[in-house]
Design a protein around this motif. Structure first.
Motif, mmCIF file in Angstrom:
data_model
loop_
_atom_site.group_PDB
_atom_site.id
_atom_site.type_symbol
_atom_site.label_atom_id
_atom_site.label_comp_id
_atom_site.label_asym_id
_atom_site.label_seq_id
_atom_site.Cartn_x
_atom_site.Cartn_y
_atom_site.Cartn_z
ATOM 1 N N GLN A 242 0.826 -1.207 0.000
ATOM 2 C CA GLN A 242 0.000 0.000 0.000
ATOM 3 C C GLN A 242 0.863 1.261 0.000
ATOM 4 O O GLN A 242 0.426 2.318 0.444
ATOM 5 C CB GLN A 242 -0.938 -0.018 1.211
ATOM 6 N N ASN B 224 -1.797 5.027 -5.625
ATOM 7 C CA ASN B 224 -1.807 3.707 -4.988
ATOM 8 C C ASN B 224 -1.848 3.795 -3.468
ATOM 9 O O ASN B 224 -1.628 2.803 -2.783
ATOM 10 C CB ASN B 224 -0.602 2.853 -5.407
ATOM 11 N N SER B 225 -2.121 4.973 -2.925
ATOM 12 C CA SER B 225 -2.146 5.122 -1.473
ATOM 13 C C SER B 225 -3.189 6.160 -1.084
ATOM 14 O O SER B 225 -3.642 6.944 -1.926
ATOM 15 C CB SER B 225 -0.769 5.565 -0.961
#
Length: 589
Positions: free
Chosen positions: A295, A348-349
């Motif tokens: 993550q 992506n976070s």
């Protein structure tokens, strides 16, 4: 008032851990980190491959080329980081930690049992010497923190206190992670000139045992390691041996793995992962293919444009370079479209900018600077869509229009300005970087459709390092690995001061006062929500700044390893992060 005093007193009481915001997730009586196997057997070896060589075993100084892994395997800090949380530290060399609500100071009490690898105790004198020496004579990465320490003093037999000269809540955590070295070892040696003959004495579980530059580097677990029974270290440092084999040609690493010379290998090309890992050891089950999700933010992997140069000072030119980069066509050629693309620096976070216009707290942070913002910051920015055909006429038309708006037009088949000077720049690559070389070869053919013919220079590692330190390039590969707890390092990556500081990480030359303001707001935040909003605002500024041409997003890791190597579950938040394999994996027949 009594309640306030009691609250502050409780906050400044000795603690077992520190978090950037709030409290650490683990309780004071935790028995092991949640992502290790506390019952992991000790023994065995992990052997991986590296390209290039080394000429130093001191990773803490500017001189020489030390294996990058030594920074993380060779030394310990006062506290250790848990990669199951965004940014939390737990006591390691220290027994307790104390700080005030504003974190204007932090005090550590050392563990009496903490020892260096030679059996001598870790003392307050070692801590003070380490900070002073690293801050004044060590690698440049340590200088900034040293400059923010107002006083460093011994406050008791095993106590050391840091007071800071700036308001920055992260500093208490940063000092906790600095490496602690043995002062007496350097009494008759020149710390700044040490190379292969002087190996720093530290307290870490591994010590350098065998070396042969260009061939291998081996570290051995210290059987007398002082911290092996600590809850923080339980289930870590399981291998007897950690070995790195070196290859002059990095492309030979995978062949060495297939031949059995290595027992673990991290693959970075998804097409190679899917097509070349069918050798006999895999089909027999002797080699396991593990996909490790994470993550972490994608960071930025791509080609940085040097905004210091007049060619790239205009955002419209940088956008034109992005338009001309036919990602879909290149992705098909490189990975058969099996790799996704980075969409922003923190994608992506949870830290990544949200699609569409800025809203809520992010908008509040950016609105005062409305007149200074580039198009896309407030409205939302997306990378251009490409057709996937070798010649994308739509993308070329958009690029030509942007270049014309910036004062460049095609004249006699070449892109020139009103004075007739051609638009050109130099792309600098490193020897052995075959993948980026292949991409650039394709990209330059696309640029020629715009009348742009850049120069490509492929240089050895030493030359490449020197040219990056002096920002002597027009375009070059760049890699920013960003974490879930961005902090002061953002100034080094993107701050105005770093843009003109030789050797800094601000490769693209970002000089935007609003970027500095958002980094400051991120660091000043007293809670996770404030930090999150500032980081998302920063992400918008960097992405819409068009400083780099984004490439592939690595949202999972591809690890191939022999069946005797095992990794614990559950996976940490950070996934396959720095030294996760070396420190938490274990060998079991």
């Amino acid at each position: 008032m009594a309640l306030l005093i009691a609250s502050n007193a409780a906050f400044a009481a000795p603690q077992y851990g520190l978090a950037m915001y709030g409290n650490p997730e683990l309780p004071a009586d935790f028995t092991a980190l949640p992502y290790v196997n506390p019952e992991a057997p000790k023994g065995g070896a992990i052997v991986t491959g590296e390209g290039g060589t080394y000429d130093s075993l001191n990773p803490f100084i500017q001189k020489g080329n030390a294996p990058w892994q030594l920074r993380f395997l060779m030394a310990e800090g006062l506290m250790g980081r848990a990669f199951s949380e965004p940014f939390s530290l737990y006591c390691l060399l220290c027994e307790t930690v104390e700080t005030d609500p504003d974190r204007s100071w932090v005090e550590f009490t050392l563990r009496p049992e903490a020892k260096f690898s030679d059996g001598t105790p870790v003392t307050v004198e070692d801590v003070i010497w380490s900070f002073e020496t690293l801050g004044t004579e060590g690698h440049g990465r340590y200088a900034a923190l040293w400059g923010q320490i107002e006083t460093l003093e011994q406050t008791g037999p095993n106590k050391v206190k840091f007071s800071f000269n700036v308001e920055n809540r992260e500093l208490a955590l940063l000092v906790a992670m600095r490496p602690i070295l043995k002062k007496a070892y350097w009494d008759d040696k020149d710390f700044t000139q040490s190379g292969m003959d002087q190996i720093p004495v530290t307290s870490a579980p591994y010590v350098v045992s065998k070396t042969e530059p260009g061939m291998y580097l081996e570290l051995t677990r210290n059987p007398d390691y002082w911290g092996k029974d600590l809850p923080f270290m339980r289930g870590q440092a399981n291998f007897d041996t950690i070995r790195f084999e070196y290859f002059a040609d990095p492309s030979l690493v995978i062949e060495a793995f297939k031949a059995g010379e290595l027992n673990a290998h991290r693959e970075f090309n998804v097409q190679t992962w899917e097509e070349q890992y069918d050798f006999p050891a895999v089909t027999r089950g002797d080699v396991i293919k593990s996909v490790i999700p994470h993550q972490r933010p994608t960071g930025m992997t791509g080609f940085a444009m040097n905004a210091r140069l007049p060619q790239f000072a205009d955002w419209r030119v940088r956008q034109a370079m992005i338009e001309a980069f036919n990602f879909d066509y290149i992705n098909e050629a490189q990975t058969e479209n099996k790799q996704t693309r980075i969409t922003s620096y923190f994608s992506n976070s949870p830290l990544g900018m949200r699609p569409g216009p800025a809203e809520g707290k992010v908008l509040e942070l950016l609105a005062p600077y409305r007149d200074q913002l580039l198009p896309g910051v407030l409205e939302g920015y997306e990378l251009p869509q490409t057709s996937g055909r070798e010649l994308d006429r739509g993308a070329m038309r958009r690029a030509l229009k942007l270049m014309e708006e910036a004062g460049w037009t095609v004249q006699d088949g070449a892109m020139k300005n009103a004075a007739g000077a051609p638009f050109t720049f130099e792309i600098v690559l490193k020897v052995g970087d075959d993948e980026n070389q292949s991409i650039i070869d394709t990209y330059t053919q696309m640029l020629k459709q715009l009348g742009i013919d850049p120069k490509i220079s492929v240089v050895d590692k030493a030359q490449y390092t020197q040219r990056m330190e002096t920002f002597d390039f027009g375009m070059t590969p760049v890699r920013y690995g960003l974490s879930l707890s961005p902090g002061n390092e953002q100034y080094a990556y993107f701050g105005e001061a770093a843009a003109d500081t030789p050797g800094s990480r601000n490769i693209a030359g970002v000089k935007d006062p609003v970027v500095d303001a958002m980094i400051a707001r991120m660091l000043d935040a007293t809670d996770r929500e404030g930090s999150l909003a500032a980081t998302r605002a920063l992400d918008r500024l960097l992405t819409a700044g068009r400083y780099a041409i984004p490439l592939y997003a690595w949202n999972e890791s591809f690890d191939a390893h022999v069946k005797e190597l095992h990794y614990p579950t559950p996976l940490p938040l950070y996934g396959d992060w720095i030294m996760w394999r070396e420190m938490t994996w274990y060998w079991e027949e």
